[in-house]
Scaffold this motif. Structure first.
Motif, PDB file in Angstrom:
ATOM      1  N   UNK A 159      59.996  55.326 116.257  1.00 21.32           N
ATOM      2  CA  UNK A 159      60.645  56.847 116.330  1.00 21.32           C
ATOM      3  C   UNK A 159      60.158  57.700 115.136  1.00 21.32           C
ATOM      4  N   UNK A 160      60.127  57.114 114.107  1.00 22.56           N
ATOM      5  CA  UNK A 160      59.730  57.700 112.996  1.00 22.56           C
ATOM      6  C   UNK A 160      58.409  58.389 113.103  1.00 22.56           C
ATOM      7  N   UNK A 161      57.515  57.393 113.569  1.00 20.83           N
ATOM      8  CA  UNK A 161      56.091  58.162 113.756  1.00 20.83           C
ATOM      9  C   UNK A 161      55.960  59.090 114.775  1.00 20.83           C
ATOM     10  N   UNK A 162      56.878  58.816 115.972  1.00 18.49           N
ATOM     11  CA  UNK A 162      56.749  59.941 116.897  1.00 18.49           C
ATOM     12  C   UNK A 162      57.383  61.158 116.333  1.00 18.49           C
ATOM     13  N   UNK A 163      58.444  61.362 115.790  1.00 16.89           N
ATOM     14  CA  UNK A 163      58.828  62.442 114.936  1.00 16.89           C
ATOM     15  C   UNK A 163      57.980  63.073 114.096  1.00 16.89           C
ATOM     16  N   UNK A 164      57.280  62.169 113.277  1.00 14.41           N
ATOM     17  CA  UNK A 164      56.485  62.554 112.192  1.00 14.41           C
ATOM     18  C   UNK A 164      55.121  63.324 112.787  1.00 14.41           C
ATOM     19  N   UNK A 165      54.519  62.625 113.909  1.00 11.53           N
ATOM     20  CA  UNK A 165      53.462  63.013 114.603  1.00 11.53           C
ATOM     21  C   UNK A 165      53.717  64.877 114.959  1.00 11.53           C
ATOM     22  N   UNK A 166      55.102  64.597 115.651  1.00 16.78           N
ATOM     23  CA  UNK A 166      55.137  65.913 116.322  1.00 16.78           C
ATOM     24  C   UNK A 166      55.539  66.958 115.325  1.00 16.78           C
ATOM     25  N   UNK A 167      56.119  66.861 114.073  1.00 16.45           N
ATOM     26  CA  UNK A 167      56.557  67.837 113.287  1.00 16.45           C
ATOM     27  C   UNK A 167      55.251  68.355 112.526  1.00 16.45           C
ATOM     28  N   UNK A 168      54.250  67.317 112.323  1.00 18.02           N
ATOM     29  CA  UNK A 168      53.101  67.277 111.436  1.00 18.02           C
ATOM     30  C   UNK A 168      52.290  68.590 112.503  1.00 18.02           C
ATOM     31  N   UNK A 169      52.300  68.183 113.526  1.00 17.21           N
ATOM     32  CA  UNK A 169      51.635  68.989 114.612  1.00 17.21           C
ATOM     33  C   UNK A 169      51.952  70.418 114.655  1.00 17.21           C
ATOM     34  N   UNK A 170      53.578  70.494 114.662  1.00 16.80           N
ATOM     35  CA  UNK A 170      54.065  71.772 114.558  1.00 16.80           C
ATOM     36  C   UNK A 170      53.666  72.641 113.329  1.00 16.80           C
ATOM     37  N   UNK A 171      53.702  72.003 112.044  1.00 18.61           N
ATOM     38  CA  UNK A 171      53.305  72.502 110.872  1.00 18.61           C
ATOM     39  C   UNK A 171      51.982  73.054 110.829  1.00 18.61           C
ATOM     40  N   UNK A 172      51.076  72.288 111.209  1.00 22.80           N
ATOM     41  CA  UNK A 172      49.651  72.654 111.272  1.00 22.80           C
ATOM     42  C   UNK A 172      49.163  73.705 112.398  1.00 22.80           C
ATOM     43  N   UNK A 173      49.866  73.981 113.463  1.00 24.35           N
ATOM     44  CA  UNK A 173      49.831  74.798 114.333  1.00 24.35           C
ATOM     45  C   UNK A 173      49.707  76.253 114.055  1.00 24.35           C
ATOM     46  N   UNK A 174      48.981  77.309 114.284  1.00 20.62           N
ATOM     47  CA  UNK A 174      49.062  78.742 113.965  1.00 20.62           C
ATOM     48  C   UNK A 174      50.292  79.294 113.684  1.00 20.62           C
ATOM     49  N   UNK A 175      51.383  78.919 114.498  1.00 18.85           N
ATOM     50  CA  UNK A 175      52.666  79.386 114.654  1.00 18.85           C
ATOM     51  C   UNK A 175      53.557  78.755 113.185  1.00 18.85           C
ATOM     52  N   UNK A 176      53.223  77.478 113.184  1.00 18.29           N
ATOM     53  CA  UNK A 176      53.858  76.820 112.071  1.00 18.29           C
ATOM     54  C   UNK A 176      53.278  77.355 110.911  1.00 18.29           C
ATOM     55  N   UNK A 177      52.138  77.420 110.706  1.00 15.07           N
ATOM     56  CA  UNK A 177      51.342  77.783 109.431  1.00 15.07           C
ATOM     57  C   UNK A 177      51.868  79.481 109.157  1.00 15.07           C
TER      58      UNK A 177
END
Length: 337
Positions: A278-296
């Protein structure tokens, strides 16, 4: 005639050990299967992001940005709940003691690894009771003076402080990064200034604009608009590198003041016993959001530097910064409330 036949003790022991090992293996396999199933089903209900500070600050705004994007991606309700108090301790402790199922998530700041060195006793252990998920972004601290002050550089501020000992400098709270930076400057520059703590960045900014305090280490998220408007003058930034938002403003290190390379950040945590899947699933998704153009774009709007990355990488940052802040606390003598 009945014959009693006894197996050798060694054979009995070996058989018993085999049965125990098999039982342990089955238990481990069941536990692993259960965790995998839980991760596959996650999330199946509402997720709560806990912010240990009042609404409206940078941590709160970031949490709402991440919550909205996570809700869009997972099609599951994600809400933000503010649990302020104790300089962040109340909210941190709430998550540390929450059910370790991935549905209670902490959005915290550097205070979480500064506090152990600043305070005598905490109701939780950041390394034992909380699990890192991802480092969301870096929070820049900028040394500013009001426009009414004639001071144009850190050297001029130091010279002014030496000529006028006891002048007030402001921080956004006692035992915060702002306070630690201020006391560190006093030590390395050998100056005497009087610490004036405020209850947050907003009231500090108000008094800076009124020229009530001579200078302050303020967070760039709050100070940015006033710097752009010319109401505050930026003299230097903390951290190892200059900031995209202030390309002409040098770092404290560039100017010959050591110790300011360590800086603040915002990060995501869950209770320590949360299944790794679960930690990995949440980590992967949040990291993707942060790196996305909208997140940046969202983080840069808050004057934060996007980071993201894995839970393992964030844990290394935690342990590194814990030691570095402990050294700063020892050198400055700052104490928590």
């Amino acid at each position: 005639m009945t014959m009693n036949y006894h197996l050798p003790v060694s054979v009995v022991r070996a058989a018993t050990a085999a049965v125990l090992l098999a039982s342990i293996a089955v238990t481990a396999l069941c536990a692993s299967s259960h965790q995998a199933a839980a991760a596959d089903a996650y999330p199946s209900r509402r997720i709560t992001f806990v912010v240990p500070y009042p609404a409206g600050g940078a941590t709160d705004v970031l949490a709402r940005l991440l919550a909205n994007k996570l809700q869009e991606a997972w099609k599951q309700t994600v809400v933000v709940e503010n649990k302020s108090g104790g300089g962040g301790v109340v909210g941190n402790d709430y998550v540390a003691k929450a059910q370790p199922d991935g549905y209670t998530v902490l959005v915290g700041i550097t205070q979480i690894i500064q506090a152990p060195s600043l305070m005598g006793k905490l109701p939780y252990d950041v390394f034992k009771d909380l699990a890192p998920v991802t480092q969301a972004g870096l929070s820049t601290i900028v040394l500013v003076v009001p426009e009414q002050q004639p001071i144009k550089s850190v050297k001029e501020l130091v010279d002014y402080a030496k000529a006028n000992p006891g002048k007030p400098y402001g921080t956004f709270g006692n035992a915060t990064t702002s306070h630690l930076y201020g006391e560190l400057l006093k030590k390395v520059a050998d100056i005497d200034m009087t610490h004036v703590p405020y209850r947050g960045s907003a009231p500090l900014t108000n008094d800076l604009l009124a020229n009530t305090v001579t200078s302050a280490f303020q967070d760039l998220t709050t100070a940015s608009a006033q710097i752009k408007a010319g109401k505050l003058r930026a003299l230097a930034v903390g951290g190892e590198n200059r900031r995209k938002a202030l390309p002409d403003v040098p770092t404290m290190g560039e100017l010959g003041y050591p110790g300011f390379e360590i800086e603040g950040w915002l990060g995501v945590f869950v209770p320590a016993a949360t299944p790794k899947e679960i930690v990995k699933k949440l980590s992967d998704e949040l990291a993707r959001i942060i790196a996305s153009p909208e997140g940046v774009a969202g983080l840069e709007t808050l004057s934060l530097v996007p980071v993201g990355g894995s839970a393992e990488t964030f844990e290394k940052v935690l342990r590194r910064d814990y030691e570095k802040w402990a050294d700063v606390v020892k050198a400055t003598g700052v104490k928590g409330e």
